[in-house]
Design a protein around this motif. Structure first.
Motif, PDB file in Angstrom:
ATOM      1  N   GLU A 169     -63.796  59.803 -55.548  1.00  0.00           N
ATOM      2  CA  GLU A 169     -64.515  59.977 -54.282  1.00  0.00           C
ATOM      3  C   GLU A 169     -65.389  61.232 -54.313  1.00  0.00           C
ATOM      4  O   GLU A 169     -66.483  61.242 -53.738  1.00  0.00           O
ATOM      5  N   ALA A 170     -64.920  62.285 -54.989  1.00  0.00           N
ATOM      6  CA  ALA A 170     -65.733  63.493 -55.130  1.00  0.00           C
ATOM      7  C   ALA A 170     -67.002  63.186 -55.927  1.00  0.00           C
ATOM      8  O   ALA A 170     -68.087  63.681 -55.603  1.00  0.00           O
ATOM      9  N   TYR A 171     -66.861  62.360 -56.954  1.00  0.00           N
ATOM     10  CA  TYR A 171     -68.011  61.956 -57.770  1.00  0.00           C
ATOM     11  C   TYR A 171     -69.017  61.155 -56.940  1.00  0.00           C
ATOM     12  O   TYR A 171     -70.224  61.419 -56.980  1.00  0.00           O
ATOM     13  N   ILE A 172     -68.518  60.196 -56.161  1.00  0.00           N
ATOM     14  CA  ILE A 172     -69.390  59.368 -55.322  1.00  0.00           C
ATOM     15  C   ILE A 172     -70.074  60.225 -54.256  1.00  0.00           C
ATOM     16  O   ILE A 172     -71.279  60.073 -53.996  1.00  0.00           O
ATOM     17  N   ASN A 173     -69.326  61.140 -53.641  1.00  0.00           N
ATOM     18  CA  ASN A 173     -69.917  62.032 -52.631  1.00  0.00           C
ATOM     19  C   ASN A 173     -71.038  62.867 -53.226  1.00  0.00           C
ATOM     20  O   ASN A 173     -72.069  63.094 -52.580  1.00  0.00           O
ATOM     21  N   ASP A 174     -70.829  63.325 -54.448  1.00  0.00           N
ATOM     22  CA  ASP A 174     -71.859  64.127 -55.113  1.00  0.00           C
ATOM     23  C   ASP A 174     -73.102  63.283 -55.385  1.00  0.00           C
ATOM     24  O   ASP A 174     -74.230  63.760 -55.185  1.00  0.00           O
ATOM     25  N   LEU A 175     -72.907  62.040 -55.815  1.00  0.00           N
ATOM     26  CA  LEU A 175     -74.048  61.140 -56.030  1.00  0.00           C
ATOM     27  C   LEU A 175     -74.818  60.909 -54.727  1.00  0.00           C
ATOM     28  O   LEU A 175     -76.053  60.905 -54.711  1.00  0.00           O
ATOM     29  N   GLU A 176     -74.071  60.712 -53.645  1.00  0.00           N
ATOM     30  CA  GLU A 176     -74.706  60.462 -52.350  1.00  0.00           C
ATOM     31  C   GLU A 176     -75.513  61.680 -51.891  1.00  0.00           C
ATOM     32  O   GLU A 176     -76.617  61.537 -51.350  1.00  0.00           O
ATOM     33  N   LYS A 177     -74.957  62.884 -52.102  1.00  0.00           N
ATOM     34  CA  LYS A 177     -75.675  64.103 -51.723  1.00  0.00           C
ATOM     35  C   LYS A 177     -76.961  64.247 -52.532  1.00  0.00           C
ATOM     36  O   LYS A 177     -78.018  64.617 -51.997  1.00  0.00           O
ATOM     37  N   LYS A 178     -76.865  63.965 -53.835  1.00  0.00           N
ATOM     38  CA  LYS A 178     -78.054  64.067 -54.686  1.00  0.00           C
ATOM     39  C   LYS A 178     -79.108  63.039 -54.273  1.00  0.00           C
ATOM     40  O   LYS A 178     -80.305  63.348 -54.232  1.00  0.00           O
ATOM     41  N   ALA A 179     -78.656  61.820 -53.975  1.00  0.00           N
ATOM     42  CA  ALA A 179     -79.589  60.768 -53.563  1.00  0.00           C
ATOM     43  C   ALA A 179     -80.270  61.141 -52.246  1.00  0.00           C
ATOM     44  O   ALA A 179     -81.478  60.942 -52.071  1.00  0.00           O
ATOM     45  N   LYS A 180     -79.491  61.704 -51.309  1.00  0.00           N
ATOM     46  CA  LYS A 180     -80.067  62.120 -50.025  1.00  0.00           C
ATOM     47  C   LYS A 180     -81.075  63.253 -50.224  1.00  0.00           C
ATOM     48  O   LYS A 180     -82.143  63.266 -49.596  1.00  0.00           O
ATOM     49  N   ALA A 181     -80.723  64.203 -51.088  1.00  0.00           N
ATOM     50  CA  ALA A 181     -81.631  65.310 -51.356  1.00  0.00           C
ATOM     51  C   ALA A 181     -82.948  64.804 -51.945  1.00  0.00           C
ATOM     52  O   ALA A 181     -84.030  65.295 -51.591  1.00  0.00           O
ATOM     53  N   GLU A 182     -82.862  63.813 -52.823  1.00  0.00           N
ATOM     54  CA  GLU A 182     -84.078  63.235 -53.408  1.00  0.00           C
ATOM     55  C   GLU A 182     -84.915  62.517 -52.351  1.00  0.00           C
ATOM     56  O   GLU A 182     -86.144  62.648 -52.328  1.00  0.00           O
ATOM     57  N   ARG A 183     -84.226  61.761 -51.490  1.00  0.00           N
ATOM     58  CA  ARG A 183     -84.951  61.062 -50.416  1.00  0.00           C
ATOM     59  C   ARG A 183     -85.626  62.063 -49.479  1.00  0.00           C
ATOM     60  O   ARG A 183     -86.784  61.865 -49.070  1.00  0.00           O
ATOM     61  N   ASP A 184     -84.890  63.119 -49.131  1.00  0.00           N
ATOM     62  CA  ASP A 184     -85.449  64.126 -48.226  1.00  0.00           C
ATOM     63  C   ASP A 184     -86.668  64.810 -48.837  1.00  0.00           C
ATOM     64  O   ASP A 184     -87.652  65.085 -48.137  1.00  0.00           O
ATOM     65  N   GLU A 185     -86.616  65.080 -50.137  1.00  0.00           N
ATOM     66  CA  GLU A 185     -87.740  65.731 -50.794  1.00  0.00           C
ATOM     67  C   GLU A 185     -88.955  64.804 -50.840  1.00  0.00           C
ATOM     68  O   GLU A 185     -90.098  65.228 -50.586  1.00  0.00           O
TER      69      GLU A 185
END
Length: 276
Positions: A169-185
């Motif tokens: 779950e920590a791995y998935i959460n990290d992926l989600e944060k990275k994906a959100k950061a990319e979308r936001d950028e």
């Protein structure tokens, strides 16, 4: 009679009886027994060199280590182990020895907790590295990927299923944060592109500081879509409204600054004319 001697009383038959010793008396008696320390009387007569309290505590703690005192060792067991070593004499009273023992045990517990934490983080890092190497996607479930990782040594190194699930779950959460950061950028960049598009429309005379969003949007939006299809796909209507509001504040301020300068210029010109 010594104050540490056990008290006596008489039975109904008149015979004296001895009261059982207290726990503190037992510890003192145990320390004073012939087994405590060296049996060499000549050696016992030698007065040890005085050392600092800090050095005495360090010596006693080393003694506890050397005799194998562990977290689960109780004081009575530890006392029996140390009495055959003369180093226990560097601390004078039983109370002091017991306090150092308790501090020693607490330090060992803290060290064990820290080591457990270090091992936990090491296993977590290796488990997440394994998931990364397997390219586990952000939408995967733990159940769906077990077959592909269960024979990996990094999976087997983690004993508890609860920890494995936590690491996943920590791995998935990290992926989600990275994906959100990319979308936001990407969204931020697209909003900058839209603002530059609006400034070009000012230069073309399509937009002025008096323009109204609801009257001009239907005209501008198809043009932006045609010229910037990728960025347009990243923006919602509300994103464009946010950009518009910020853009209008900027051009209205520029217009106000321009008018202020014009007024100042006129006043200066009028003063100069009066002086002439």
């Amino acid at each position: 009679q010594s104050s540490s001697a056990p008290s006596t009383s008489e039975t109904p038959s008149g015979l004296p009886t001895t009261a059982p010793p207290t726990k503190e008396q037992e510890e003192t008696n145990l320390e004073a027994s012939p087994a405590a320390g060296s049996s060499n009387s000549a050696a016992e007569e030698i007065t040890p060199k005085p050392i600092s309290q800090e050095a005495a505590v360090a010596t006693f703690r080393q003694l506890l280590t050397d005799v194998g005192v562990q977290v689960a060792t109780d004081w009575q067991t530890a006392l029996k182990k140390i009495l055959n070593d003369d180093r226990h004499k560097v601390i004078k009273t039983v109370q002091e020895k017991k306090k150092i023992f308790e501090d020693f045990i607490e330090d060992k517990k803290q060290a064990e907790r820290e080591e457990h934490r270090r091992q936990y983080m090491k296993f977590k890092e290796e488990f997440i590295n394994m998931l990364t190497e397997k390219n586990v996607p952000v939408n995967a479930s733990f159940r769906s990927i077990i077959h592909s990782i269960e024979n990996d040594f990094r999976y087997m190194a983690v004993e508890r299923d609860e920890d494995r699930l936590d690491f996943f779950e920590a791995y998935i959460n990290d992926l989600e944060k990275k994906a959100k950061a990319e979308r936001d950028e990407k969204r931020r960049v697209a909003m900058e592109v839209f603002k530059r598009f609006l400034y070009r429309k000012v230069e073309e005379g399509v937009i002025t500081y008096k323009s109204v969003w609801r009257k001009i949007f239907d005209k501008l939006d198809p043009q932006f879509l045609q010229q910037h299809p990728t960025e347009n796909g990243l923006l919602e209507k509300v994103d464009k409204m946010i950009v518009w509001d910020d853009f209008m504040r900027e051009i209205q301020k520029k217009e106000e600054d321009k008018k202020t300068k014009e007024r100042e210029a006129r006043k200066n010109a009028e003063r100069n004319n009066r002086k002439a």
